[in-house]
Scaffold this motif. Structure first.
Motif, PDB file in Angstrom:
ATOM      1  N   ASP A 101      -5.964  -3.106  11.683  1.00  0.00           N
ATOM      2  CA  ASP A 101      -6.409  -3.873  10.514  1.00  0.00           C
ATOM      3  C   ASP A 101      -5.460  -3.664   9.330  1.00  0.00           C
ATOM      4  OD1 ASP A 101      -8.550  -4.851  11.909  1.00  0.00           O
ATOM      5  OD2 ASP A 101      -9.949  -3.320  11.197  1.00  0.00           O
ATOM      6  N   GLN A 139      -2.425  -5.882   9.885  1.00  0.00           N
ATOM      7  CA  GLN A 139      -2.732  -7.260   9.563  1.00  0.00           C
ATOM      8  C   GLN A 139      -2.838  -7.464   8.044  1.00  0.00           C
ATOM      9  OE1 GLN A 139      -2.011  -8.808  12.484  1.00  0.00           O
ATOM     10  NE2 GLN A 139      -3.854 -10.077  12.303  1.00  0.00           N
ATOM     11  N   SER A 180      -0.244 -20.956  10.971  1.00  0.00           N
ATOM     12  CA  SER A 180      -0.941 -21.358  12.197  1.00  0.00           C
ATOM     13  C   SER A 180       0.017 -21.856  13.261  1.00  0.00           C
ATOM     14  CB  SER A 180      -1.973 -22.445  11.878  1.00  0.00           C
ATOM     15  OG  SER A 180      -1.334 -23.617  11.398  1.00  0.00           O
ATOM     16  N   ARG A 233      -0.601 -16.361  13.632  1.00  0.00           N
ATOM     17  CA  ARG A 233      -1.708 -17.315  13.610  1.00  0.00           C
ATOM     18  C   ARG A 233      -3.016 -16.665  13.167  1.00  0.00           C
ATOM     19  NH1 ARG A 233      -1.054 -19.340  18.390  1.00  0.00           N
ATOM     20  NH2 ARG A 233       0.270 -21.040  17.681  1.00  0.00           N
ATOM     21  N   SER A 234      -3.230 -15.393  13.523  1.00  0.00           N
ATOM     22  CA  SER A 234      -4.484 -14.731  13.148  1.00  0.00           C
ATOM     23  C   SER A 234      -4.603 -14.523  11.636  1.00  0.00           C
ATOM     24  CB  SER A 234      -4.592 -13.377  13.861  1.00  0.00           C
ATOM     25  OG  SER A 234      -3.543 -12.521  13.470  1.00  0.00           O
TER      26      SER A 234
END
Length: 697
Positions: free
Chosen positions: A542, A545, A591, A597-598
């Motif tokens: 996490d 990201q 995207s 994309r996430s």
């Protein structure tokens, strides 16, 4: 046999001295036929017992590997709910995992729920409610096994049945013959279809009728029908057992009887009757014991005093019974050990396949391998250039591990597995290493091969009398293969991470070329967001990201006019609407990139407010992604404490006050509280926290 024959001759000589020929004639005839009948009974029961053991072994060869799949909770749930798709998926997994010919699932009402077959045209399978049967297809024999599927483990309600089939080939019969000690062959349509014997040892005699016995070369072979679940004979099974000297005993009895008849007198009647009694009674005990073995009670012991043929036979029977019992016990133990070993290997493989930090998991793998091999220790050794890294050990050892690590280095260099019974005398180890091998005597080491070259080794060792056989090296080789696969996965993941970071860096560079303030702004927000996420307790994945999302949260401004971005005064309503589109532009950009994309939903929601008055979707509260809420707070703080063309920056204290005043309306209150807690003494502390969080990753 010579001693036994002399003993019987003495009995008949004694009968001659005290009996007449007619009485001895009756005695000899009676004794001979009873003895032959008893011997034939024992021989027949041995054949029946061996035949049953072979058939059971064939079925157990299949059911021992499938039983754990029949107890699968996912299969039970699919059958209980009549889910054909899930049941078919489970069957395909069983077929692929166990390399079976065909499998099908029946519901509780006996209806076919799913079927998977590796044959051109599936055949219907059936074995009754449970058990096994046989079928043939294209001249080849099959074994078909059925087992219940229970809703909740072994004691739950039966919701259906799993029926599986596999071909019986030479390898299966050879494995069964090793377990039962009885060579076997199967004939289909009068032709030999499978045999446990070597090509040069296969029987020259054609297929005999079902029920026939054939004796030759010290072996007796029986021919029994293999039946389907419906009771129809589909093939013929031939099983051989050693004749145990029965033929020689019968020949000896005939010769001795003939001599006694010539020499005996009529007065032998009483002695003959007594002798017959002494022969028949132990034979009956032998017969009852043989019948008990046929019924499944393997351990039998017959007490017969004396040293004659019956006593010799009784002692041979007792030894045979004990060996059969030990074999059955050993097979049961081997099956249990094999099942546990397969389960452990599967768990090791799953653990390594699911981790990205292989070295962090190697400690747990080493401990599991140590338990699997019943060793004092297990070590995993990986090369670092030309030298071996310090081993990762599980278990307790006495003395230095220098000898083990030197042997592991030799195994890695030679790409060859090694099993040694004495480290202290192994010439592949230096003199210093042999002297240091205190408390370690036995060891087995196999190489770990990654991309065609050895990169390390796995070792197990014992300080006691533990001897390592081939199966230990096989287990270690399997684990080594799984470790190598995990290393490949980790390497692939690292390459993807590098590509991921390069993509993010390229986008950030493009953003910097568009708007210098936006690029510096994004880097600062990424540091703050990483520290704030570490304070909240986000996982490493996490945090990764969150870092990329913070760097790219304004990437959509690439599509906004430079005139609007660099306007010194306040934006008009129309200009603000244009700028607000940058979250949607950023979403579209990310995207289209697989690795990013996430992050697209996080970028889209980066300007949503806690009270729902943000843009572009008006999301509110927990509906806003946590990463977006964190970036929103960090973005606002950095904007307030930065100089802009249209205003001067605020102090940190004033900016923190603004965050607190707008918590619950513009910002997530819990994120603001965490931000304030992570910002006690200014940007220096936050940068240090960010550095620590990155190091932890």
């Amino acid at each position: 046999m010579r001693i036994a024959s002399l003993s019987l001759r003495r009995k008949f000589t004694f009968a001659f001295l005290c009996s007449a020929l007619p009485a001895l004639l009756v005695f000899c005839a009676f004794s001979y036929f009873k003895t032959s009948a008893g011997l034939r009974g024992i021989e027949n029961r041995q054949l029946v017992s061996s035949t049953a053991a072979v058939q059971s072994g064939i079925a157990q060869h299949l059911t021992s590997s499938v039983s754990s799949h029949a107890a699968s909770q996912s299969l039970a749930d699919a059958v209980a709910h009549g889910d054909r798709a899930r049941a078919t998926e489970s069957l395909e997994n069983i077929i692929q995992t166990l390399n079976l010919v065909q499998a099908q699932v029946l519901g509780a009402d006996g209806r076919l729920l799913a079927r998977v077959s590796m044959l051109p045209s599936p055949r219907p399978l059936g074995t009754g409610q449970s058990g096994f049967g046989f079928q043939t297809y294209l001249g080849k024999p099959w074994v078909v096994a059925s087992m219940p599927i229970r809703a909740d483990g072994r004691r739950g309600k039966v919701v259906g049945r799993l029926v599986v089939a596999d071909q019986i080939d030479d390898a299966v019969l050879q494995a069964v013959a090793e377990q039962s000690g009885a060579p076997a062959s199967i004939y289909v349509g009068g032709l030999l279809a499978a045999s446990s014997l070597q090509q040069t040892q296969r029987p020259l005699k054609p297929l005999a009728p079902v029920g026939a016995h054939y004796s030759a070369a010290g072996w007796t072979t029986s021919y029994t029908a293999l039946s389907s679940a419906g009771g129809h004979a589909v093939a013929v099974l031939s099983v051989g057992v050693p004749d145990g000297g029965f033929t020689a005993i019968r020949s000896s009895v005939r010769g001795t009887a003939a001599l006694a008849l010539v020499l005996a007198l009529a007065a032998a009647m009483l002695a003959a009757l007594l002798s017959a009694h002494t022969v028949v009674r132990p034979l009956k005990r032998l017969s009852r014991a043989a019948q008990a073995i046929t019924d499944g009670n393997m351990r039998q012991h017959v007490e017969v005093k004396g040293h004659d043929e019956i006593a010799v036979m009784a002692r041979a029977f007792n030894g045979m019974s004990e060996r059969i019992a030990q074999t059955v016990d050993g097979l049961s133990g081997q099956i249990q050990d094999l099942s546990r070993g397969l389960a452990d290997l599967s768990l090791v493989g799953e653990t390594l396949a699911q981790t990205r930090d292989v070295k962090a998991e190697l400690f747990a793998v080493a401990d599991r391998v140590r338990e699997m091999t019943h060793s004092n220790f297990c070590g995993i050794h990986l090369l670092d250039g030309e030298a071996m890294q310090a081993g990762i050990y599980a278990g307790v050892v006495n003395g230095s591990m220098l000898a083990v690590e030197e042997l592991a280095l030799w195994v890695t260099s030679a790409d060859q597995a090694v099993t040694t019974s004495s480290l202290a005398r192994d010439e592949r180890i230096s003199e210093q290493g042999r002297r240091a091998a205190v408390g370690i005597s036995k060891a087995s080491v196999v190489p770990v091969v990654h991309q065609g070259r050895p990169v390390g080794a796995i070792s197990v060792g014992s300080s006691g009398d533990r001897e390592y056989a081939r199966d230990t090296a096989a287990v270690l080789a399997t684990v080594a293969s799984q470790v190598a696969t995990a290393l490949r996965h980790a390497e692939t993941f690292n390459e993807l991470e590098r590509s991921y970071l390069q993509t993010v860096t390229a986008l950030a560079a493009a953003l910097e070329a568009k708007d210098k303030y936006t690029a510096d702004h994004a880097g600062s927000i990424a540091k703050m967001a990483l520290a704030l996420g570490g304070h909240i307790g986000l996982s490493d994945q996490d945090l990764r990201q969150l870092r990329y999302a913070a760097l790219l949260h304004d990437v959509g401004k690439i599509g906004i006019s430079r005139q609007i971005l660099e306007k010194p005064g306040k934006l008009t309503e129309a200009e603000f609407a244009v700028v607000a589109r940058h979250t949607l532009i950023g979403e579209r950009i990310l995207s289209r990139i697989d690795y990013l994309r996430s992050l697209a939903p996080v970028i889209r929601a980066a300007h949503e407010r806690w009270d729902g008055h943000g843009y572009p979707d008006g999301l509110a509260g927990e509906a806003i992604p946590l990463e977006s809420r964190i970036i929103f707070v960090c973005d606002a703080f950095h904007a307030m404490t930065s100089d802009r063309p249209y205003r001067s920056r605020l102090t940190e204290e004033a900016a923190v006050k603004e965050l607190r005043d707008n918590a619950g309306t513009q910002f997530d209150p819990s994120v603001v509280a965490a931000f304030v807690a992570a910002w006690p003494v200014g940007e220096t502390a936050l940068q240090e926290a960010s550095t620590s969080a990155q190091a932890a990753r």
